[in-house]
Write a protein that holds these residues in place. Structure first.
Motif, short mmCIF file in Angstrom:
data_model
loop_
_atom_site.label_atom_id
_atom_site.label_comp_id
_atom_site.label_asym_id
_atom_site.label_seq_id
_atom_site.Cartn_x
_atom_site.Cartn_y
_atom_site.Cartn_z
N UNK A 174 -72.32 78.16 1.09
CA UNK A 174 -72.18 76.71 1.04
C UNK A 174 -71.03 76.27 1.93
N UNK A 175 -70.97 74.98 2.20
CA UNK A 175 -69.82 74.38 2.87
C UNK A 175 -69.33 73.21 2.03
N UNK A 176 -68.12 72.78 2.27
CA UNK A 176 -67.50 71.69 1.50
C UNK A 176 -67.13 70.57 2.47
N UNK A 223 -68.46 66.98 -1.34
CA UNK A 223 -69.88 67.31 -1.38
C UNK A 223 -70.03 68.80 -1.09
N UNK A 224 -70.66 69.52 -2.01
CA UNK A 224 -71.00 70.93 -1.80
C UNK A 224 -72.42 70.97 -1.25
N UNK A 269 -68.80 74.57 -12.02
CA UNK A 269 -70.19 74.47 -12.48
C UNK A 269 -71.11 74.00 -11.35
N UNK A 270 -70.65 73.00 -10.58
CA UNK A 270 -71.46 72.50 -9.46
C UNK A 270 -71.64 73.56 -8.39
N UNK A 271 -70.59 74.32 -8.11
CA UNK A 271 -70.67 75.38 -7.10
C UNK A 271 -71.69 76.44 -7.52
N UNK A 308 -69.25 66.17 -6.18
CA UNK A 308 -68.30 66.51 -7.23
C UNK A 308 -67.18 65.48 -7.21
N UNK A 309 -67.00 64.77 -8.33
CA UNK A 309 -66.02 63.70 -8.41
C UNK A 309 -64.63 64.19 -8.79
#
Length: 666
Positions: free
Chosen positions: A197-199, A156-157, A179-181, A171-172
């Motif tokens: 952001x964090x992951x 999860x971003x 692209x999601x980032x 993000x799977x």
């Protein structure tokens, strides 16, 4: 207690704060933008000050103007509500420097919990359980991609400074990470002015359970039980309830004590919410992890008020005025079950696209305001108001309370059935579908509930064509009878000296054409026949509340019909539907085709185009990104084709229905 406060917000939360202030004999000052000059929250307060343009950054985010308004009106304190400036430490500091009390936590606590990465490091030191992830300051895409690989997909971003589901993507697989980032960072920068952001590891079958905490300036801190907020769409809450189903007393105490530990770690004062992700094991065991702390009053605070009998806004005012907490931990009690439904202007069947428009009809169930009651509505709008693209899409909050969860569920469905909104798309019928699913009814809750139950939630027609058509025919005849004069030749009852009079109606229902034929019998009775159907008796009676007692095809229903142009909006206790009445001559042979046009589904800003003129595209391919109501929306190709022309540039503001680009077939 304060004599006068300024409410630095709008909509339902401003009205909510004003209601408690009025009960406590505290005078209130509203602030408003150009778009809100006639808004309900302005009338709810004793005074009002204009602070700028319609966009939030021109008004509700201009804290220097808000502080000046407080000074000019003699307000001793400012209540920020939620959103806007409620978690802005600079605003809290500026209030203190101006000698005005900020009705919220100290600026240092807001700062400590405002950045997700730093707050998680702080919680780790305080011994609060954390989800595995990266919470550091490095933001290079290559480094973040490597961290995602280390953590393991799915991940999860999340925007570090964010909330409300903005700047958040699941993000799977690695191929989708870049692209999601980029999308998260754009949305985070737009919403919070910070693209960090964090992951985190994406927890499987997670529940979202949060603990309400309250601290005072005398060193006391308590937890006021929990709320389950697992039912979400696009990482935004849809339904919230208290207490959380399946919660054991032991787990509740552990989570409550962890929440208090989190609050004490930052010397917290006022109302706050510690949010946890709860992982559900196959054996039913639950393990919880700290997610974030919201340093403000939550949207869903009414369910806590319903099960505790407390007014949390009153607690906020008393604590901010220097008083001790009204109750100790041992004095707090749970009573019954409460559920809140967020009523939003959006189209669930079109990926929850936000909607704008005028509330031509806004009829609510009988309800109390903020007092404890079986049904409560918190809103900041009135019939005739406009839902604009400048602010959040939430129209109102519907809160119900019952002795048990089953009683609360039944009460919620009944209250939703009585809520009639016409003029723009809403999620009311979608909420009724959610409440009726086996997953929700049996409390099989997790954040994937909507995705899991989508077959029962989307593109549903609770009202069948026969009922909708009969309701429109009955409404039409009642309107004609009301317009009749004393002259017998003006009567519209279809009487003939010989033979039977018939009348044809044409409709569009669920995107499909339909026809009906009405026959006037000699005895005054009516027969209605749908195309290829059986002719059935039709009878009806207008009731004093504006509804119609409808009897058709062996069924008797109470219906409400609201006409808006060619569309009739039909409401029943079972659900609602729209049916379009067509002029048989005007629509004869009319073809409806959009060709290759792609239009803006709502007013907003063009963020980017993913294609150029001359590019070949496939059906479903992303073509453009728009931003409206604080969220990004992707415009996809409806069919294979070639991009003929881009009609706007990134950054352009566009109206609803504006053609963004053109495609040629092939």
């Amino acid at each position: 207690m304060f004599k006068k406060i300024l409410i630095a917000n709008r909509g339902e939360i401003a009205c909510r704060v004003a209601a408690t202030a009025r009960r406590l004999a505290v005078r209130t000052v509203a602030v408003y933008s150009d778009a809100d000059a006639q808004a309900k929250h302005v009338d709810a307060c004793d005074e009002a000050v204009h602070i700028g343009g319609s966009a939030p950054r021109e008004s509700y985010l201009q804290w220097d103007r808000i502080i000046e308004a407080a000074r000019a009106t003699g307000a001793e304190a400012i209540h920020p509500g939620y959103g806007f400036l409620s978690e802005n430490e600079e605003f809290a500091q500026a209030c203190a420097q101006a000698g005005i009390v900020f009705i919220g936590p100290p600026a240092a606590a807001i700062q400590a919990m405002g950045l997700k990465a730093e707050s998680k490091q702080l919680m780790e030191r305080a011994g609060v359980p954390l989800v595995p992830g990266y919470h550091g300051s490095r933001q290079e895409p290559d480094f973040l991609r490597a961290e995602a690989e280390r953590i393991g997909y799915p991940v999860l971003i999340k925007a570090s400074a964010g909330g409300g589901g903005k700047g958040m993507r699941a993000v799977e697989r690695a191929a989708d990470f870049d692209e999601a980032l980029a999308s998260c960072k754009r949305e985070a920068a737009s919403s919070f002015g910070d693209d960090a952001v964090l992951i985190e590891k994406y927890v499987q079958r997670p529940r979202h359970i949060e603990i309400q905490v309250f601290g005072d300036t005398h060193g006391q801190c308590v937890w006021l039980f929990e709320r389950d907020c697992s039912v979400q769409r696009r990482h935004q809450k849809v339904l919230e309830e208290a207490p959380a189903p399946g919660m054991t007393p032991a787990l509740r105490r552990r989570m409550g004590e962890a929440a208090v530990a989190a609050a004490r770690a930052v010397d917290y004062v006022g109302a706050g919410t510690v949010e946890f992700i709860v992982e559900q094991g196959a054996d039913g065991a639950m393990e919880f992890f700290f997610m974030e702390m919201n340093t403000r009053l939550q949207v869903e605070h009414p369910v806590t008020e319903a099960v505790t009998g407390l007014d949390l806004v009153e607690w906020q005012l008393r604590v901010a005025a220097g008083e001790p907490l009204p109750l100790t931990q041992e004095q707090l009690r749970l009573d019954g079950h409460a559920i809140e439904a967020r009523i939003c202007a959006e189209n669930p069947d079109n990926n929850f696209l936000p909607a704008t428009g005028t509330l031509h009809v806004y009829r609510k169930p009988a309800a109390a305001s903020f007092e404890r009651a079986s049904v409560r509505i918190d809103d900041g709008v009135r019939e005739g108001d406009v839902i604009s693209p400048f602010y959040d899409s939430m129209v109102a909050k519907l809160i119900v309370h019952g002795a048990t969860r089953q009683e609360a569920l039944a009460r919620l469905d009944d209250a939703l059935a009585q809520l009639h909104i016409v003029g723009l798309s809403t999620n009311v019928q979608f909420l009724r579908h959610v409440v009726r699913t086996d997953s929700f009814a049996q409390a099989r809750l997790d954040t994937a509930l909507i995705q899991r139950e989508q077959a029962a939630l989307f593109h549903q027609q609770a009202v069948e064509l026969p009922v909708a058509a009969a309701a429109v025919v009955a409404s039409t005849l009642l309107s004609e009878r009301a317009a009749e004069g004393a002259d017998p030749f003006s009567r519209a009852d279809g009487w003939r000296s010989h033979g039977l009079a018939t009348r044809r109606f044409a409709f569009e229902f669920g995107g499909e054409p339909a026809q009906a034929e009405l026959a006037y019998l000699h005895d005054g009775a009516l027969q209605l026949q749908l195309a290829d159907g059986v002719s059935e008796p039709l009878a009806f009676e207008a009731l004093p509340d504006g509804s119609i007692d409808l009897r058709y095809a062996g069924r008797r229903e109470r219906v409400w019909v609201y006409a808006q142009g060619e569309t009739d909006h039909v409401f029943t206790r079972r659900g609602a539907a729209d049916i379009v009445s067509l002029d048989l001559l005007a629509h004869a042979g009319e073809a409806q085709a959009e060709g290759g046009r792609l239009t803006a589904p709502m007013p907003g800003k063009v963020v980017s185009f993913a294609v150029r003129a001359g590019d070949a595209v496939r059906k479903g391919q992303a073509l453009a990104v728009m931003e409206a109501m604080k969220m990004e929306h992707t415009i996809a190709a409806p069919a294979d084709g070639t991009v003929a022309e881009l009609l706007y540039a990134p950054g352009d503001q566009v109206a609803e229905g504006a053609e963004l680009l053109t495609l040629t077939a092939g």
